[in-house]
Design a protein around this motif. Structure first.
Motif, PDB file in Angstrom:
ATOM      1  N   GLU A   6       0.713  -1.196   0.201  1.00 26.79           N
ATOM      2  CA  GLU A   6      -0.244  -0.068  -0.063  1.00 26.79           C
ATOM      3  C   GLU A   6       1.004   1.272   0.010  1.00 26.79           C
ATOM      4  OE1 GLU A   6      -2.151  -2.870   2.965  1.00 26.79           O
ATOM      5  OE2 GLU A   6      -0.073  -2.137   2.701  1.00 26.79           O
ATOM      6  N   SER A   7       0.425   2.234  -0.398  1.00 23.10           N
ATOM      7  CA  SER A   7       0.930   3.534  -0.560  1.00 23.10           C
ATOM      8  C   SER A   7      -0.300   4.696  -0.572  1.00 23.10           C
ATOM      9  CB  SER A   7       2.270   3.765  -1.662  1.00 23.10           C
ATOM     10  OG  SER A   7       1.500   3.832  -2.982  1.00 23.10           O
ATOM     11  N   GLY A   8       0.331   6.051  -0.265  1.00 20.73           N
ATOM     12  CA  GLY A   8      -0.818   7.222  -0.558  1.00 20.73           C
ATOM     13  C   GLY A   8      -1.177   7.558   0.738  1.00 20.73           C
ATOM     14  N   GLY A   9      -0.887   6.888   1.802  1.00 17.18           N
ATOM     15  CA  GLY A   9      -1.417   7.572   3.130  1.00 17.18           C
ATOM     16  C   GLY A   9      -0.934   8.720   3.579  1.00 17.18           C
ATOM     17  N   GLY A  10      -1.460   9.296   4.588  1.00 16.23           N
ATOM     18  CA  GLY A  10      -1.044  10.585   4.956  1.00 16.23           C
ATOM     19  C   GLY A  10      -1.863  11.463   6.004  1.00 16.23           C
ATOM     20  N   ARG A 101     -12.885 -15.701  -1.698  1.00 16.23           N
ATOM     21  CA  ARG A 101     -14.089 -15.016  -1.188  1.00 16.23           C
ATOM     22  C   ARG A 101     -14.687 -14.230  -2.252  1.00 16.23           C
ATOM     23  NH1 ARG A 101     -13.454 -16.277   4.216  1.00 16.23           N
ATOM     24  NH2 ARG A 101     -11.111 -16.717   4.764  1.00 16.23           N
ATOM     25  N   ALA A 102     -15.755 -13.856  -2.160  1.00 19.67           N
ATOM     26  CA  ALA A 102     -16.463 -13.014  -3.111  1.00 19.67           C
ATOM     27  C   ALA A 102     -16.239 -11.510  -2.794  1.00 19.67           C
ATOM     28  CB  ALA A 102     -17.827 -13.463  -3.246  1.00 19.67           C
ATOM     29  N   LEU A 103     -16.839 -10.982  -1.880  1.00 14.75           N
ATOM     30  CA  LEU A 103     -16.997  -9.640  -1.463  1.00 14.75           C
ATOM     31  C   LEU A 103     -16.510  -9.269  -0.204  1.00 14.75           C
ATOM     32  CD1 LEU A 103     -20.315  -8.373  -3.538  1.00 14.75           C
ATOM     33  CD2 LEU A 103     -17.851  -7.869  -4.151  1.00 14.75           C
ATOM     34  N   VAL A 104     -15.508 -10.021   0.394  1.00 17.29           N
ATOM     35  CA  VAL A 104     -15.120  -9.880   1.848  1.00 17.29           C
ATOM     36  C   VAL A 104     -13.702 -10.468   1.496  1.00 17.29           C
ATOM     37  CG1 VAL A 104     -17.158  -9.659   3.146  1.00 17.29           C
ATOM     38  CG2 VAL A 104     -16.055 -12.030   2.742  1.00 17.29           C
ATOM     39  N   ILE A 105     -12.723  -9.928   2.446  1.00 15.84           N
ATOM     40  CA  ILE A 105     -11.500 -10.578   2.617  1.00 15.84           C
ATOM     41  C   ILE A 105     -11.333 -11.158   4.002  1.00 15.84           C
ATOM     42  CG2 ILE A 105      -9.013 -10.012   2.318  1.00 15.84           C
ATOM     43  CD1 ILE A 105     -10.692  -9.262  -0.083  1.00 15.84           C
ATOM     44  N   GLY A 106     -11.227 -12.483   4.266  1.00 16.20           N
ATOM     45  CA  GLY A 106     -10.807 -13.065   5.396  1.00 16.20           C
ATOM     46  C   GLY A 106      -9.356 -12.870   5.957  1.00 16.20           C
ATOM     47  N   ALA A 107      -9.387 -13.042   7.411  1.00 20.64           N
ATOM     48  CA  ALA A 107      -8.180 -12.908   8.089  1.00 20.64           C
ATOM     49  C   ALA A 107      -7.109 -13.982   7.547  1.00 20.64           C
ATOM     50  CB  ALA A 107      -8.552 -13.192   9.586  1.00 20.64           C
ATOM     51  N   SER A 108      -7.586 -15.028   6.999  1.00 16.11           N
ATOM     52  CA  SER A 108      -6.524 -15.936   6.517  1.00 16.11           C
ATOM     53  C   SER A 108      -6.132 -15.650   5.008  1.00 16.11           C
ATOM     54  CB  SER A 108      -7.148 -17.372   6.608  1.00 16.11           C
ATOM     55  OG  SER A 108      -8.324 -17.433   6.029  1.00 16.11           O
ATOM     56  N   ASP A 109      -6.710 -14.740   4.557  1.00 22.91           N
ATOM     57  CA  ASP A 109      -6.369 -14.278   3.220  1.00 22.91           C
ATOM     58  C   ASP A 109      -5.100 -13.296   3.244  1.00 22.91           C
ATOM     59  OD1 ASP A 109      -9.757 -13.945   2.371  1.00 22.91           O
ATOM     60  OD2 ASP A 109      -8.661 -15.717   1.775  1.00 22.91           O
ATOM     61  N   TYR A 110      -4.964 -12.716   2.000  1.00 25.63           N
ATOM     62  CA  TYR A 110      -3.573 -12.041   1.808  1.00 25.63           C
ATOM     63  C   TYR A 110      -3.668 -10.399   2.317  1.00 25.63           C
ATOM     64  CZ  TYR A 110      -2.188 -16.239  -0.364  1.00 25.63           C
ATOM     65  OH  TYR A 110      -1.900 -17.644  -0.664  1.00 25.63           O
ATOM     66  N   TRP A 111      -2.780 -10.138   2.899  1.00 26.07           N
ATOM     67  CA  TRP A 111      -2.789  -8.579   3.394  1.00 26.07           C
ATOM     68  C   TRP A 111      -1.597  -7.857   3.183  1.00 26.07           C
ATOM     69  CZ3 TRP A 111      -7.547  -6.787   4.728  1.00 26.07           C
ATOM     70  CH2 TRP A 111      -8.333  -7.636   5.368  1.00 26.07           C
ATOM     71  N   GLY A 112      -1.538  -6.369   2.954  1.00 27.46           N
ATOM     72  CA  GLY A 112      -0.355  -5.680   2.923  1.00 27.46           C
ATOM     73  C   GLY A 112      -0.050  -5.001   4.452  1.00 27.46           C
ATOM     74  N   GLN A 113       0.802  -4.307   4.330  1.00 28.62           N
ATOM     75  CA  GLN A 113       1.279  -3.873   5.651  1.00 28.62           C
ATOM     76  C   GLN A 113       0.672  -2.884   6.199  1.00 28.62           C
ATOM     77  OE1 GLN A 113       2.621  -3.100   2.842  1.00 28.62           O
ATOM     78  NE2 GLN A 113       2.958  -0.764   3.157  1.00 28.62           N
ATOM     79  N   GLY A 114      -0.178  -2.009   5.432  1.00 32.82           N
ATOM     80  CA  GLY A 114      -0.971  -0.968   6.054  1.00 32.82           C
ATOM     81  C   GLY A 114      -0.501   0.208   5.822  1.00 32.82           C
ATOM     82  N   THR A 115      -1.383   1.275   5.726  1.00 31.33           N
ATOM     83  CA  THR A 115      -0.821   2.713   5.328  1.00 31.33           C
ATOM     84  C   THR A 115      -1.595   3.694   6.432  1.00 31.33           C
ATOM     85  OG1 THR A 115      -0.298   4.585   3.963  1.00 31.33           O
ATOM     86  CG2 THR A 115      -2.293   3.116   3.452  1.00 31.33           C
ATOM     87  N   GLN A 116      -1.010   4.568   6.981  1.00 34.46           N
ATOM     88  CA  GLN A 116      -1.838   5.460   8.078  1.00 34.46           C
ATOM     89  C   GLN A 116      -2.629   6.506   7.320  1.00 34.46           C
ATOM     90  OE1 GLN A 116      -2.019   5.030  11.408  1.00 34.46           O
ATOM     91  NE2 GLN A 116      -3.500   6.875  11.316  1.00 34.46           N
TER      92      GLN A 116
END
Length: 121
Positions: A6-10, A101-116
């Motif tokens: 992810e990018s673009g936070g601020g 999954r269709a229209l949700v993302i589960g905890a066991s799926d793939y995630w980025g590191q996050g952006t504030q």
């Protein structure tokens, strides 16, 4: 191996705009769904918006009309355009992707590191 960056936070003021980007390693068309979640301090992670491979979307009521998800398949990137930001939108925003999954993302799926994202009043 799936990587999401992810990018673009601020920091912005109340009423401002930001655009978040989520770049995936490899084609995003592999995924059945991609989307954005957020987590504010002391709260659980919550859905912001998810888009399916076919283009269907699932928006949280709190962001409808203000946030828009889009994607560029050629760049393997999903975007979140956030307008009319409010202090209550302040959170860490996570990009997620699911093969199943269709229209949700589960905890066991793939995630980025996050952006504030911080919205000041």
């Amino acid at each position: 191996q799936v990587q999401l960056v992810e990018s673009g936070g601020g920091s912005v003021q109340n009423g401002g705009s930001l655009r978040l980007s989520c770049a995936a390693s490899g084609s995003i068309l592999r995924f059945n769904a991609m989307g954005w979640y957020r987590q504010a301090p002391g709260k659980q992670r919550e859905l912001v918006v998810v888009i399916s491979r076919g283009g269907s979307t699932n928006y949280a009521d709190s962001v409808k009309g203000r946030f828009t998800i889009s994607r560029d398949n050629a760049k393997n990137t999903v975007y979140l355009q956030m307008n009319s930001l409010k202090p209550e939108d302040t959170a860490v925003y996570y990009c997620g992707a699911s093969f199943t999954r269709a229209l949700v993302i589960g905890a066991s799926d793939y995630w980025g590191q996050g952006t504030q994202v911080t919205v000041s009043s």
